[in-house]
Design an enzyme around this catalytic site. Structure first.
Site, mmCIF file in Angstrom:
data_model
loop_
_atom_site.group_PDB
_atom_site.id
_atom_site.type_symbol
_atom_site.label_atom_id
_atom_site.label_comp_id
_atom_site.label_asym_id
_atom_site.label_seq_id
_atom_site.Cartn_x
_atom_site.Cartn_y
_atom_site.Cartn_z
ATOM 1 N N THR A 158 22.690 -19.221 -10.009
ATOM 2 C CA THR A 158 22.127 -18.575 -8.812
ATOM 3 C C THR A 158 21.111 -19.537 -8.204
ATOM 4 O O THR A 158 21.484 -20.442 -7.473
ATOM 5 C CB THR A 158 21.505 -17.204 -9.154
ATOM 6 O OG1 THR A 158 20.605 -17.348 -10.264
ATOM 7 C CG2 THR A 158 22.588 -16.195 -9.515
ATOM 8 N N LYS A 184 22.721 -19.706 -17.764
ATOM 9 C CA LYS A 184 22.102 -19.788 -16.457
ATOM 10 C C LYS A 184 20.770 -19.057 -16.544
ATOM 11 O O LYS A 184 20.564 -18.160 -17.356
ATOM 12 C CB LYS A 184 22.986 -19.189 -15.363
ATOM 13 C CG LYS A 184 23.235 -17.698 -15.437
ATOM 14 C CD LYS A 184 22.177 -16.780 -14.874
ATOM 15 C CE LYS A 184 21.787 -17.130 -13.474
ATOM 16 N NZ LYS A 184 20.714 -16.170 -12.971
ATOM 17 N N THR A 195 16.336 -12.870 -16.467
ATOM 18 C CA THR A 195 17.534 -13.156 -15.693
ATOM 19 C C THR A 195 18.152 -14.414 -16.255
ATOM 20 O O THR A 195 18.005 -15.488 -15.703
ATOM 21 C CB THR A 195 17.268 -13.351 -14.211
ATOM 22 O OG1 THR A 195 16.773 -12.149 -13.687
ATOM 23 C CG2 THR A 195 18.572 -13.631 -13.468
ATOM 24 N N GLU A 281 12.199 -21.674 -11.430
ATOM 25 C CA GLU A 281 12.175 -21.803 -9.981
ATOM 26 C C GLU A 281 10.924 -22.551 -9.515
ATOM 27 O O GLU A 281 9.793 -22.132 -9.763
ATOM 28 C CB GLU A 281 12.243 -20.413 -9.344
ATOM 29 C CG GLU A 281 13.609 -19.778 -9.521
ATOM 30 C CD GLU A 281 13.660 -18.319 -9.130
ATOM 31 O OE1 GLU A 281 14.779 -17.827 -8.875
ATOM 32 O OE2 GLU A 281 12.616 -17.666 -9.087
ATOM 33 N N ASN A 403 11.115 -17.338 -3.994
ATOM 34 C CA ASN A 403 11.239 -15.898 -4.204
ATOM 35 C C ASN A 403 10.848 -15.079 -2.978
ATOM 36 O O ASN A 403 11.261 -13.924 -2.860
ATOM 37 C CB ASN A 403 10.420 -15.482 -5.418
ATOM 38 C CG ASN A 403 11.138 -15.857 -6.702
ATOM 39 O OD1 ASN A 403 12.062 -15.176 -7.122
ATOM 40 N ND2 ASN A 403 10.727 -16.967 -7.306
ATOM 41 N N THR A 408 17.351 -13.836 1.678
ATOM 42 C CA THR A 408 17.712 -14.370 2.982
ATOM 43 C C THR A 408 18.058 -15.860 2.928
ATOM 44 O O THR A 408 18.490 -16.407 3.900
ATOM 45 C CB THR A 408 16.543 -14.180 3.983
ATOM 46 O OG1 THR A 408 15.365 -14.790 3.444
ATOM 47 C CG2 THR A 408 16.285 -12.707 4.184
#
Length: 408
Positions: A158, A184, A195, A281, A403, A408
């Site tokens: 992702t 992942k 996640t 991230e 985040n 979007t």
């Protein structure tokens, strides 16, 4: 190849290296880009299976369906995964969709439904576009092949920046056994699963009950010792499939080569867990926290996870600020008693606190160390013989940017 104490790392290995496994991935239209978003691991025989799952109470529908499959006989033959949509918090329709994925996978691969597991990752609260998913599943078998490990890794990503895979081999009873994994995970990563999705394959002959126990133990010391942002997701799980095609004598803790097999299995879990933490991230560095001489393993783990999960510690590492006060504060709020007069803290090999008292250190040298890609924080409690290590990453401006615009 890199030799370890009891196993050998295979640099170009993948989840298809163990005997009997094929894998692949394709783009079915869940992602806006042309990146793969649907993948599968297939075993030529029903494989003994085990799984661990998120502790989030809002457990996504695919996880419940996979648990049902494994519960029916302890075996899986195909594991399906989609990215781009989590199929979580989607009510009865989400459960129906997860079961429809399982049924379609069973038909596509020609196996019984209870031999198929499914999982999903991506945005929470949106229904799967089942037309695209089912059309993709129908095409999957043609793309599932012996060299399809890379395509599978791409299909499960992702916000990840890099694929995460590892393979080792170990000798058991004179037979060569392989253990491989792919994973992942980048955000919503916190101890007790997050996640993250993990897939481990092995050609070892090992019963499901023993595989489950080993997976539980390994998860506690690897996947449950990482954090990126303190959020535990709805979809996380690790599934193991063992084909048994290596034809070794069935592995149990009493087997003379059990320790070697467990060491290789643990290494696979640790490499994947650290890769997830390193790929957090917006992250610029991997942070490793080791707590030593704690009074118990539970205390060592809790303290290590509290330090690695501290936003202040993570921010200090990002800013290369040797602020040991943030570390000692995290140690003190971890929920386990500490002797407040005996704590030592090091940044790499630089002592910053000895017996709970600050010591002179070279600020410039410490700042330079903290600018590196790996930061090791060492905490010695001088209370007992237990130790633990946790992994995480720094907290950066990019984490907020990523985040803030995730949907979007």
């Amino acid at each position: 190849m890199t030799n370890q104490q009891s196993f050998t790392v295979i640099p170009d290995g993948s989840v298809t290296t163990p005997k009997g496994f094929r894998a692949g991935g394709l783009h079915c239209g869940l992602k806006k880009t042309e990146r793969h978003d649907l993948g599968a691991i297939y075993c030529e025989v029903p494989a003994n299976a085990a799984g661990v799952y998120t502790l989030n109470q809002f457990q996504a529908a695919p996880l419940r369906v996979t648990q049902e499959s494994i519960a029916q006989g302890g075996k899986l033959q195909a594991m399906l995964v989609n990215s781009g949509n989590a199929n979580a918090c989607t009510g009865k329709q989400g459960e129906d969709d997860a079961r429809a994925m399982r049924a379609a996978g069973a038909q596509a691969f020609g196996v019984a439904e209870h031999l198929v597991g499914v999982t999903s990752t991506g945005v929470i609260g949106e229904l799967l576009p089942m037309g695209k998913v089912l059309a993709g599943i129908e095409k999957l078998p043609a793309g599932v092949k012996a060299d399809g490990g890379d395509d599978f890794c791409q299909a499960i990503l992702t916000t990840d920046l890099v694929k995460k895979e590892i393979c080792v081999r170990v000798t058991v009873g004179g037979q060569t056994i392989h253990i491989a994994g792919a994973a992942k995970g980048s955000g919503m990563i916190h101890p007790n699963m997050a996640t993250m999705l993990g897939f481990i394959t092995t050609d070892a002959n090992i019963e499901s009950a023993q595989l489950q126990k080993l997976l539980n133990d390994i998860t506690d010391s690897t996947f449950n010792m990482i954090t990126v942002d303190g959020d535990t997701s709805t979809n996380d799980m690790v599934v193991v499939m063992a084909s048994g095609l290596a034809a070794n004598e069935s592995l149990t803790p009493e087997h003379p080569d059990w320790a070697a097999f467990a060491a290789g299995f643990n290494y696979v879990g640790e490499v994947l867990a650290k890769a997830i933490a390193r790929d957090g991230e917006g992250a610029t560095k991997l942070i490793e926290v080791t707590v030593a001489q704690a009074e118990s393993r539970d205390a060592a783990r809790a303290i290590a996870k509290t330090v690695i999960g501290s936003s202040l510690v993570k921010s200090a590492c990002f800013g290369a600020d040797a602020n040991w006060g943030r570390i000692i504060a995290a140690v003190g709020r971890a929920g386990h008693p500490v002797q407040t007069e005996t704590v030592d803290i090091r940044l790499g090999d630089i002592p910053v606190l000895v017996q709970s008292r600050p010591v002179r250190f070279d600020e410039e040298r410490a700042a330079e160390y903290l600018k590196g890609e790996l930061v090791h924080i060492f905490v010695d409690l001088h209370m007992g013989n237990a130790s633990a290590t946790a992994w995480g990453c720094d907290l950066t401006y990019d984490y907020v940017r990523i985040n803030a615009a995730y949907r979007t």
